[in-house]
Motif scaffolding. Structure first.
Motif, PDB file in Angstrom:
ATOM      1  N   GLN A 293      -3.958  -8.360  -6.078  1.00  0.00           N
ATOM      2  CA  GLN A 293      -2.381  -8.159  -6.142  1.00  0.00           C
ATOM      3  C   GLN A 293      -2.088  -7.045  -6.883  1.00  0.00           C
ATOM      4  N   LYS A 294      -2.930  -6.169  -7.619  1.00  0.00           N
ATOM      5  CA  LYS A 294      -2.474  -5.169  -8.211  1.00  0.00           C
ATOM      6  C   LYS A 294      -1.890  -4.087  -7.279  1.00  0.00           C
ATOM      7  N   VAL A 295      -0.547  -3.473  -7.619  1.00  0.00           N
ATOM      8  CA  VAL A 295       0.270  -2.625  -6.530  1.00  0.00           C
ATOM      9  C   VAL A 295      -0.383  -1.394  -7.028  1.00  0.00           C
ATOM     10  N   TYR A 296      -0.920  -0.642  -5.755  1.00  0.00           N
ATOM     11  CA  TYR A 296      -1.310   0.625  -5.790  1.00  0.00           C
ATOM     12  C   TYR A 296      -0.516   1.742  -5.453  1.00  0.00           C
ATOM     13  N   PHE A 297       0.588   1.420  -4.430  1.00  0.00           N
ATOM     14  CA  PHE A 297       1.487   2.025  -3.781  1.00  0.00           C
ATOM     15  C   PHE A 297       2.981   1.784  -4.110  1.00  0.00           C
ATOM     16  N   PRO A 298       3.539   1.943  -5.217  1.00  0.00           N
ATOM     17  CA  PRO A 298       4.786   1.479  -5.413  1.00  0.00           C
ATOM     18  C   PRO A 298       5.828   1.548  -4.635  1.00  0.00           C
ATOM     19  N   GLN A 299       5.764   2.608  -3.848  1.00  0.00           N
ATOM     20  CA  GLN A 299       6.894   2.911  -2.977  1.00  0.00           C
ATOM     21  C   GLN A 299       7.003   1.822  -1.677  1.00  0.00           C
TER      22      GLN A 299
ATOM     23  N   ARG B   9     -10.715   8.238  -7.788  1.00  0.00           N
ATOM     24  CA  ARG B   9     -10.456   7.057  -8.242  1.00  0.00           C
ATOM     25  C   ARG B   9      -8.988   6.909  -8.964  1.00  0.00           C
ATOM     26  N   PHE B  10      -8.523   6.175  -8.494  1.00  0.00           N
ATOM     27  CA  PHE B  10      -7.007   5.769  -9.020  1.00  0.00           C
ATOM     28  C   PHE B  10      -7.004   4.134  -9.410  1.00  0.00           C
ATOM     29  N   PRO B  11      -7.498   3.985 -10.645  1.00  0.00           N
ATOM     30  CA  PRO B  11      -7.557   2.625 -11.096  1.00  0.00           C
ATOM     31  C   PRO B  11      -6.287   1.908 -11.418  1.00  0.00           C
ATOM     32  N   ASP B  12      -5.147   2.681 -11.514  1.00  0.00           N
ATOM     33  CA  ASP B  12      -3.811   2.243 -12.000  1.00  0.00           C
ATOM     34  C   ASP B  12      -3.054   2.450 -10.785  1.00  0.00           C
ATOM     35  N   GLY B  13      -3.546   2.919  -9.491  1.00  0.00           N
ATOM     36  CA  GLY B  13      -2.651   3.140  -8.377  1.00  0.00           C
ATOM     37  C   GLY B  13      -2.384   4.508  -8.372  1.00  0.00           C
ATOM     38  N   VAL B  14      -1.614   5.094  -7.431  1.00  0.00           N
ATOM     39  CA  VAL B  14      -1.188   6.485  -7.139  1.00  0.00           C
ATOM     40  C   VAL B  14      -0.347   7.155  -8.289  1.00  0.00           C
ATOM     41  N   ASP B  15       0.571   6.274  -9.033  1.00  0.00           N
ATOM     42  CA  ASP B  15       1.185   6.752  -9.961  1.00  0.00           C
ATOM     43  C   ASP B  15       0.615   6.806 -11.152  1.00  0.00           C
ATOM     44  N   GLY B  16      -0.760   6.304 -11.443  1.00  0.00           N
ATOM     45  CA  GLY B  16      -1.498   6.336 -12.688  1.00  0.00           C
ATOM     46  C   GLY B  16      -2.147   7.683 -12.820  1.00  0.00           C
ATOM     47  N   GLU B  17      -3.017   7.616 -13.753  1.00  0.00           N
ATOM     48  CA  GLU B  17      -4.097   8.650 -13.828  1.00  0.00           C
ATOM     49  C   GLU B  17      -5.177   8.627 -12.854  1.00  0.00           C
ATOM     50  N   SER B  18      -5.869   9.616 -12.522  1.00  0.00           N
ATOM     51  CA  SER B  18      -6.696   9.647 -11.571  1.00  0.00           C
ATOM     52  C   SER B  18      -8.115  10.364 -11.843  1.00  0.00           C
TER      53      SER B  18
ATOM     54  N   ASN C  21     -13.203  -1.368  -4.896  1.00  0.00           N
ATOM     55  CA  ASN C  21     -12.843  -1.946  -6.133  1.00  0.00           C
ATOM     56  C   ASN C  21     -12.645  -1.523  -7.368  1.00  0.00           C
ATOM     57  N   LEU C  22     -13.518  -0.233  -7.593  1.00  0.00           N
ATOM     58  CA  LEU C  22     -13.441   0.578  -8.671  1.00  0.00           C
ATOM     59  C   LEU C  22     -12.143   1.235  -8.548  1.00  0.00           C
ATOM     60  N   GLY C  23     -11.207   1.191  -7.795  1.00  0.00           N
ATOM     61  CA  GLY C  23     -10.091   2.142  -7.340  1.00  0.00           C
ATOM     62  C   GLY C  23     -10.118   3.184  -6.684  1.00  0.00           C
ATOM     63  N   CYS C  24     -11.182   3.296  -5.949  1.00  0.00           N
ATOM     64  CA  CYS C  24     -11.768   4.666  -5.130  1.00  0.00           C
ATOM     65  C   CYS C  24     -10.691   4.654  -3.921  1.00  0.00           C
ATOM     66  N   LEU C  25      -9.811   5.332  -3.814  1.00  0.00           N
ATOM     67  CA  LEU C  25      -8.971   5.622  -2.628  1.00  0.00           C
ATOM     68  C   LEU C  25      -9.561   6.647  -1.553  1.00  0.00           C
TER      69      LEU C  25
ATOM     70  N   SER D 184     -10.643   7.969   5.181  1.00  0.00           N
ATOM     71  CA  SER D 184     -10.159   7.827   3.727  1.00  0.00           C
ATOM     72  C   SER D 184      -8.647   7.541   3.528  1.00  0.00           C
ATOM     73  N   VAL D 185      -8.268   6.928   2.571  1.00  0.00           N
ATOM     74  CA  VAL D 185      -7.057   6.722   2.073  1.00  0.00           C
ATOM     75  C   VAL D 185      -6.541   7.992   1.231  1.00  0.00           C
ATOM     76  N   ARG D 186      -5.313   8.673   1.514  1.00  0.00           N
ATOM     77  CA  ARG D 186      -4.838   9.521   0.576  1.00  0.00           C
ATOM     78  C   ARG D 186      -3.969   9.207  -0.244  1.00  0.00           C
ATOM     79  N   PRO D 187      -3.997   9.732  -1.528  1.00  0.00           N
ATOM     80  CA  PRO D 187      -3.066   9.225  -2.585  1.00  0.00           C
ATOM     81  C   PRO D 187      -1.488   9.793  -2.357  1.00  0.00           C
ATOM     82  N   PHE D 188      -0.864   9.558  -1.274  1.00  0.00           N
ATOM     83  CA  PHE D 188       0.376   9.961  -0.998  1.00  0.00           C
ATOM     84  C   PHE D 188       1.228   8.378  -1.020  1.00  0.00           C
ATOM     85  N   PRO D 189       2.640   8.639  -1.027  1.00  0.00           N
ATOM     86  CA  PRO D 189       3.296   7.246  -1.572  1.00  0.00           C
ATOM     87  C   PRO D 189       3.252   6.278  -0.251  1.00  0.00           C
ATOM     88  N   HIS D 190       2.805   6.618   1.003  1.00  0.00           N
ATOM     89  CA  HIS D 190       3.071   5.811   2.010  1.00  0.00           C
ATOM     90  C   HIS D 190       1.538   5.363   2.586  1.00  0.00           C
ATOM     91  N   ALA D 191       0.663   5.734   1.742  1.00  0.00           N
ATOM     92  CA  ALA D 191      -0.822   5.447   2.058  1.00  0.00           C
ATOM     93  C   ALA D 191      -1.157   5.930   3.209  1.00  0.00           C
TER      94      ALA D 191
END
Length: 336
Positions: free
Chosen positions: A20-26, A58-67, A110-114, A240-247
């Motif tokens: 349930q951890k939010v990866y894409f806040p927008q 990897r984006f373990p804290d989502g796209v707004d976190g460190e990668s 599961n490791l946060g790889c987008l 691959s999922v890209r690290p932009f707001p709309h996934a």
């Protein structure tokens, strides 16, 4: 709230923690949403990654976190995921994960790889690429429509050299075109072929396409990034999922879709429906392997008839024989 999500693909079950951890806040898309997406397109992305040394973005804290980019396989890599040893330009080595089943993609998710960044080689022979990759990169003042026009012209250039490309959206504004090749040439030779293709494309549309490495010289054109074929340079894989707001995701396309495709339409919620309807539109790519003789012959003519030799390598790459100076043009004028 569920602490774990269990997904089964290819007969193997993978546990996804904190789904349930939010990866894409927008949009509110979660880690679980990303994992489910990769479960649906698992066979497609496995076709892309199979046996390829793969870097995980990897984006373990989502796209707004460190990668970060993880090149070396984690110490907790399961014994059912093999590795391949690759050599960096510096001469150092690393063992990277080489997916051989779709569950490996879920494990990495599961490791946060987008985003997955596979090398253009297979683990059985990591010195000879089996793909020629062309990156059409829109510069400021250009957009996806300009990349489309360049891609269609690129298709003609490739056909003239006896090659066939498979196009995909980058997940951003650009287009990638991959050509499967026989693994008979070195990284240097494959890059030389890419430069020859890029120069021919530039000759056909010099007002819209450029091979200029230095940004100050590119202008409002499509840059053909030939250095994506240099050793240790990789391109985000299809699906691959890209690290932009709309996934968004990097979407494989048929050539007859390139003009009408809208990159923003391909994301982790829409690609599963497309995949269910049309499957992997690049599924036949591995049935082909082309030769680079004509492209290398074109490179030789460029050099002998037009004095066009090598072009600069990326800054982190060791100096190569025949490479021009890596000095920004404006700076070179000041120093002269």
């Amino acid at each position: 709230m569920a602490e774990t999500l269990e997904l089964t693909v290819g007969g193997r079950t993978v546990k996804v923690s904190n789904p349930q951890k939010v990866y894409f806040p927008q949009t509110g898309y979660t880690k679980g949403d990303v994992a489910r997406y990769y479960g649906v397109v698992g066979d497609g992305i496995l076709r892309v990654l199979r046996d390829r040394p793969t870097t995980m973005q990897r984006f373990p804290d989502g796209v707004d976190g460190e990668s970060f980019f993880q090149k070396r396989a984690p110490k907790n890599l399961p014994d059912w995921i093999p590795t391949g040893r690759i050599a960096f330009p510096s001469g150092r080595y690393a063992d990277e994960m080489c997916p051989t089943e779709p569950a490996a993609v879920l494990w990495a998710a599961n490791l946060g790889c987008l985003t997955f960044h596979p090398w253009p080689v297979r683990r059985g022979d990591t010195e000879h690429p089996d793909e020629l990759r062309i990156d059409l990169d829109p510069q400021p003042g250009t957009d996806y429509a300009d990349a489309v026009r360049a891609a269609l012209e690129l298709r003609d250039v490739l056909e003239g050299l006896g090659l066939r490309g498979w196009p995909k959206t980058s997940g951003g504004r650009g287009i990638h075109v991959f050509v499967p090749i026989l693994p008979e040439w070195t990284f240097v030779q494959v890059r030389r072929s890419a430069i020859a293709v890029a120069r021919e494309l530039e000759r056909r549309a010099p007002d819209r396409i450029t091979t200029a490495w230095w940004k100050e010289e590119r202008g409002a054109k499509i840059f053909v990034d030939y250095n994506q074929t240099a050793r240790d340079r990789t391109i985000a894989s299809a699906y691959s999922v890209r690290p932009f707001p709309h996934a968004p995701v990097s979407a494989p396309l048929r050539w007859d879709e390139v003009e009408s495709a809208v990159p923003a339409d391909f994301d982790i919620t829409t690609m599963p429906g497309r995949y269910a309807e049309v499957g992997d539109v690049h599924a036949d790519m591995d049935d082909h392997a082309f030769r680079l003789d004509a492209a290398l012959e074109l490179a030789n003519r460029d050099e002998s008839e037009h004095g066009l030799g090598d072009l600069p390598y990326p800054p982190e790459h060791p100096k190569m024989a025949g490479e021009p100076k890596r000095v920004q043009p404006s700076r070179a004028k000041k120093e002269s």
